[in-house]
Enzyme design. Structure first.
Site, PDB file in Angstrom:
ATOM      1  N   HIS A 191       0.837  -1.203   0.000  1.00  0.00           N
ATOM      2  CA  HIS A 191       0.000   0.000   0.000  1.00  0.00           C
ATOM      3  C   HIS A 191       0.874   1.256   0.000  1.00  0.00           C
ATOM      4  O   HIS A 191       0.597   2.214  -0.731  1.00  0.00           O
ATOM      5  CB  HIS A 191      -0.924  -0.015   1.219  1.00  0.00           C
ATOM      6  CG  HIS A 191      -1.747   1.219   1.368  1.00  0.00           C
ATOM      7  ND1 HIS A 191      -2.747   1.562   0.489  1.00  0.00           N
ATOM      8  CD2 HIS A 191      -1.719   2.197   2.310  1.00  0.00           C
ATOM      9  CE1 HIS A 191      -3.292   2.708   0.876  1.00  0.00           C
ATOM     10  NE2 HIS A 191      -2.693   3.107   1.983  1.00  0.00           N
TER      11      HIS A 191
ATOM     12  N   ASP B 102       2.366   1.745  -3.395  1.00  0.00           N
ATOM     13  CA  ASP B 102       1.321   2.204  -4.309  1.00  0.00           C
ATOM     14  C   ASP B 102       1.041   3.685  -4.081  1.00  0.00           C
ATOM     15  O   ASP B 102       0.946   4.468  -5.034  1.00  0.00           O
ATOM     16  CB  ASP B 102       0.057   1.371  -4.095  1.00  0.00           C
ATOM     17  CG  ASP B 102      -1.057   1.752  -5.033  1.00  0.00           C
ATOM     18  OD1 ASP B 102      -0.803   1.856  -6.255  1.00  0.00           O
ATOM     19  OD2 ASP B 102      -2.195   1.930  -4.566  1.00  0.00           O
TER      20      ASP B 102
END
Length: 102
Positions: A74, A77
């Protein structure tokens, strides 16, 4: 320790992206000095996120395995999305300057 860095990446990247969007809003209103200052802030904040990522990469390269988990994914990203959006926002600001010149 890695959790602190991971959440730092998420936090810095999110802050940088938010500041870049503030800069875009300023450019839309033809407030270019304000937009430039906000983009400088966004870039500095992004550098902090990148520093944390680089530390983790160097540790991995030195043989200290970095655990890959959903939070790290995450964070990566978030970082890459913020970098891309900041690059696009810089282009939009240039476009608004050209529009203003005409």
């Amino acid at each position: 320790m890695n959790e602190e860095r991971i959440f730092g990446i998420i936090s810095y990247a999110g802050d940088a992206k938010g500041t870049a969007y503030e800069a875009l809003n300023s450019a839309e209103n033809f407030e270019f000095e304000k937009a430039e200052e906000l983009m400088k802030q966004a870039q500095e904040t992004m550098r902090e996120a990148h520093k944390l990522q680089t530390k983790m990469i160097h540790e991995e390269a030195a043989g200290n395995t970095v655990e890959v988990n959903i939070i790290l994914i995450h964070a990566q990203d978030h970082l890459m999305t913020a970098m891309s959006e900041i690059n696009l926002i810089e282009r939009f600001i240039k476009m608004y300057k050209k529009i203003d010149e005409r």
